[in-house]
Scaffold this motif. Structure first.
Motif, PDB file in Angstrom:
ATOM      1  N   ARG A   1      -8.708  -3.644   0.621  1.00  0.00           N
ATOM      2  CA  ARG A   1      -9.640  -4.729   0.918  1.00  0.00           C
ATOM      3  C   ARG A   1      -8.927  -5.874   1.634  1.00  0.00           C
TER       4      ARG A   1
ATOM      5  N   GLU B   1      -4.201   2.686  -8.739  1.00  0.00           N
ATOM      6  CA  GLU B   1      -5.409   2.849  -7.931  1.00  0.00           C
ATOM      7  C   GLU B   1      -6.079   1.492  -7.679  1.00  0.00           C
ATOM      8  N   THR B   2      -6.059   0.631  -8.713  1.00  0.00           N
ATOM      9  CA  THR B   2      -6.612  -0.717  -8.532  1.00  0.00           C
ATOM     10  C   THR B   2      -5.814  -1.493  -7.497  1.00  0.00           C
ATOM     11  N   ILE B   3      -4.463  -1.380  -7.570  1.00  0.00           N
ATOM     12  CA  ILE B   3      -3.616  -2.055  -6.574  1.00  0.00           C
ATOM     13  C   ILE B   3      -3.908  -1.523  -5.186  1.00  0.00           C
ATOM     14  N   GLU B   4      -4.058  -0.221  -5.057  1.00  0.00           N
ATOM     15  CA  GLU B   4      -4.308   0.381  -3.747  1.00  0.00           C
ATOM     16  C   GLU B   4      -5.670  -0.033  -3.195  1.00  0.00           C
ATOM     17  N   ARG B   5      -6.679  -0.034  -4.091  1.00  0.00           N
ATOM     18  CA  ARG B   5      -8.026  -0.394  -3.642  1.00  0.00           C
ATOM     19  C   ARG B   5      -8.093  -1.851  -3.164  1.00  0.00           C
ATOM     20  N   ASN B   6      -7.483  -2.755  -3.917  1.00  0.00           N
ATOM     21  CA  ASN B   6      -7.505  -4.159  -3.519  1.00  0.00           C
ATOM     22  C   ASN B   6      -6.613  -4.418  -2.311  1.00  0.00           C
TER      23      ASN B   6
ATOM     24  N   LYS C   1       1.923   6.487  -7.044  1.00  0.00           N
ATOM     25  CA  LYS C   1       0.783   7.249  -7.574  1.00  0.00           C
ATOM     26  C   LYS C   1       1.041   8.749  -7.509  1.00  0.00           C
TER      27      LYS C   1
ATOM     28  N   LYS D   1      -4.344   4.342 -13.185  1.00  0.00           N
ATOM     29  CA  LYS D   1      -5.478   3.489 -12.883  1.00  0.00           C
ATOM     30  C   LYS D   1      -5.035   2.140 -12.320  1.00  0.00           C
ATOM     31  N   PHE D   2      -3.911   1.641 -12.843  1.00  0.00           N
ATOM     32  CA  PHE D   2      -3.400   0.372 -12.317  1.00  0.00           C
ATOM     33  C   PHE D   2      -3.007   0.508 -10.856  1.00  0.00           C
TER      34      PHE D   2
ATOM     35  N   ASP E   1     -19.758  -6.004  -5.402  1.00  0.00           N
ATOM     36  CA  ASP E   1     -19.820  -4.614  -5.863  1.00  0.00           C
ATOM     37  C   ASP E   1     -19.859  -3.643  -4.693  1.00  0.00           C
TER      38      ASP E   1
ATOM     39  N   LYS F   1       0.840  -1.201   0.000  1.00  0.00           N
ATOM     40  CA  LYS F   1       0.000   0.000   0.000  1.00  0.00           C
ATOM     41  C   LYS F   1       0.881   1.259   0.000  1.00  0.00           C
TER      42      LYS F   1
END
Length: 479
Positions: free
Chosen positions: A306, A298-303, A284, A295-296, A436, A277
């Motif tokens: 989680r 952000e996807t890594i950060e979001r997952n 970023k 965007k990649f 979702d 993270k």
């Protein structure tokens, strides 16, 4: 072999009854004959005094002949009456001693129908029925013994005095063999077990307890789930109790291994996830907003977020399952509710939800951090699944000796067939919609374990028409 009893000459003759009958006949008839002879003698002497000697000799001969005839008749009648009684006594004794080895002869015991023959036939039928029942009971006893010996659980039954009625081989293997008249306390010294049996014998109700017992030759106690049920006769009278000892030691050990594994893996994942993270956020910052590679990241950060939330929930769940201490103190419910709603304000505002709060009890004796988790998870779930501009009610009240938290929404609701499973870990009513919405799938499982650690419970129900969801958490009041 069918039930048969000898109908030939009886080996038993009731002599006492025979002689008593003959004696009564002789003593009753012979004196009467003598009295008649004396009266006749006196009468004949008065009429024919010259023939007195001949009359005396005739009367003496008549008395002797009459006595002989009476005695013979009495002997024969007594023999005929008493002989069938001897056979019946033999049959009754054989039935009493469960002796069915004698064989039936073709000749009848009594030549003509009579009460004796009816009684003998009745005893014969009783003997056959008892033999049939004995065989049936013997088969059932063998079947029960086979089943009891095949059980992996220890089974023991006691009477109202606590004396053992029976126990299976597994019970003897675990707690050792004992005397035939042994008591349950000779095998088990645990006060919990003995008290549970006493209560069942006292009120006649079934009960279940969990206990730990130290077996002979073992250094570590075993975990048992004991189920006790009353034993009743046909007239519903209580005469004992039976207990089944379920050995849960291996299950507890495997469960603890699982808890430790999840806790250790979750703990080890925290460090690399934090590093991922951090590096993703750093990268970023160096990439312009319009760059596709942003965007990649952000996807890594979001997952990664989680995964971090999932690891955090797994550690929480492992801590609750491992028996972490509950720190009880007075919790100000108005302040706690306001703080939780403040943490969720940005999410609520994004969906324009209306949240109403009603505080029916000001304080609660519980662990404040765990109560905050419960309220946070329930309100967060409601915000996630209730459509925009929906309504959520948060109510605290005192009801039936417990402090109750109600979280009610007017969302799509949870179908009734899912109510029994929504508190399972990773269970999702609608997998696609749940992904979702985000979340780890552990929120309600954590709520359930927190309530269990407080000695309470949580339940879910649907609103009117199947719409809306109503979660109820009951905290037992601290006396």
């Amino acid at each position: 072999m069918p039930f048969r009893i000898s109908r030939n000459k009886s080996p038993y003759f009731p002599k006492q009854l025979f002689f008593r009958f003959v004696l009564q006949q002789v003593l009753g008839i012979v004196p009467a004959v003598g009295i008649v002879a004396v009266c006749a003698h006196l009468y004949l002497i008065g009429v024919l005094p010259e023939a007195a000697k001949q009359i005396d000799r005739a009367l003496i001969f008549l008395v002797i002949a009459s006595a002989t005839i009476v005695a013979a008749i009495s002997l024969w009648t007594g023999y005929r009456l008493v002989l069938p009684l001897g056979r019946i006594l033999v049959k009754a004794r054989s039935i009493q001693h469960r002796d069915y080895s004698a064989r039936e002869e073709e000749t009848a015991a009594v030549e003509e129908p009579s009460e004796w023959s009816d009684l003998e036939t009745t005893l014969h039928k009783i003997g056959r029925e008892m033999q049939s029942k004995d065989r049936s009971l013997s088969r059932e006893r063998e079947q029960v013994e086979v089943v009891m010996s095949a059980l992996t659980e220890a089974v023991a039954a006691v009477d109202k005095a606590g004396t053992m009625l029976f126990y299976n081989s597994q019970f003897a293997l675990l707690f050792g063999p004992g005397r035939q008249d042994a008591r349950l306390s000779d095998f088990i010294r645990s006060p919990d077990v003995l008290e549970a049996f006493r209560e069942t014998l006292k009120d006649g109700s079934a009960r279940q307890i969990s206990t730990q017992l130290r077996l002979k030759g073992e250094a570590v106690s075993r975990h048992f789930a004991l189920s006790i049920a009353p034993l009743r006769q046909e007239n519903d009278q209580l005469y004992g109790a039976i207990g089944v000892f379920h050995d849960l030691t291996e299950l507890r050990r495997m469960d603890q291994v699982r808890i430790d594994f999840v806790a250790n893996v979750s703990h080890e994942l925290r460090t690399p996830l934090t590093a991922i993270k951090g590096y993703a956020e750093t990268l970023k910052e160096d990439i312009p907003a319009g760059d596709p590679s942003r965007k990649f990241l952000e996807t890594i950060e979001r997952n990664t977020d989680r995964l971090i939330a999932l690891v955090h929930d797994l550690l929480n769940l492992s801590s609750l399952e491992s028996g972490a201490e509950i720190e009880r103190e007075q919790v100000q419910l108005a302040e706690l509710t306001s703080r939780v709603l403040g943490q969720l304000e940005s999410v609520r505002a994004a969906k324009r939800h209306e949240i109403s709060v009603k505080i029916g009890t000001p304080v609660l004796c519980a662990d404040p951090k765990r109560v905050e988790q419960v309220l946070y998870n329930l309100v967060e779930n409601a915000i996630k699944y209730v459509p925009a501009e929906g309504k959520i009610d948060v109510n605290w009240e005192i009801a039936e000796g417990a402090a109750r938290l109600h979280v009610i929404d007017n969302g799509p609701g949870i179908p009734s067939e899912h109510h029994s499973r929504v508190f399972e870990r990773f269970y999702r009513v609608d997998s696609a919609r749940s992904r979702d919405q985000g979340g780890t799938g552990l929120g309600l499982a954590i709520v359930k374990h927190i309530m269990q650690r407080h000695g309470g419970n949580v339940s879910v129900s649907s609103g009117s028409g199947g719409k809306g969801t109503h979660f109820t958490c009951s905290f037992p009041l601290d006396r």
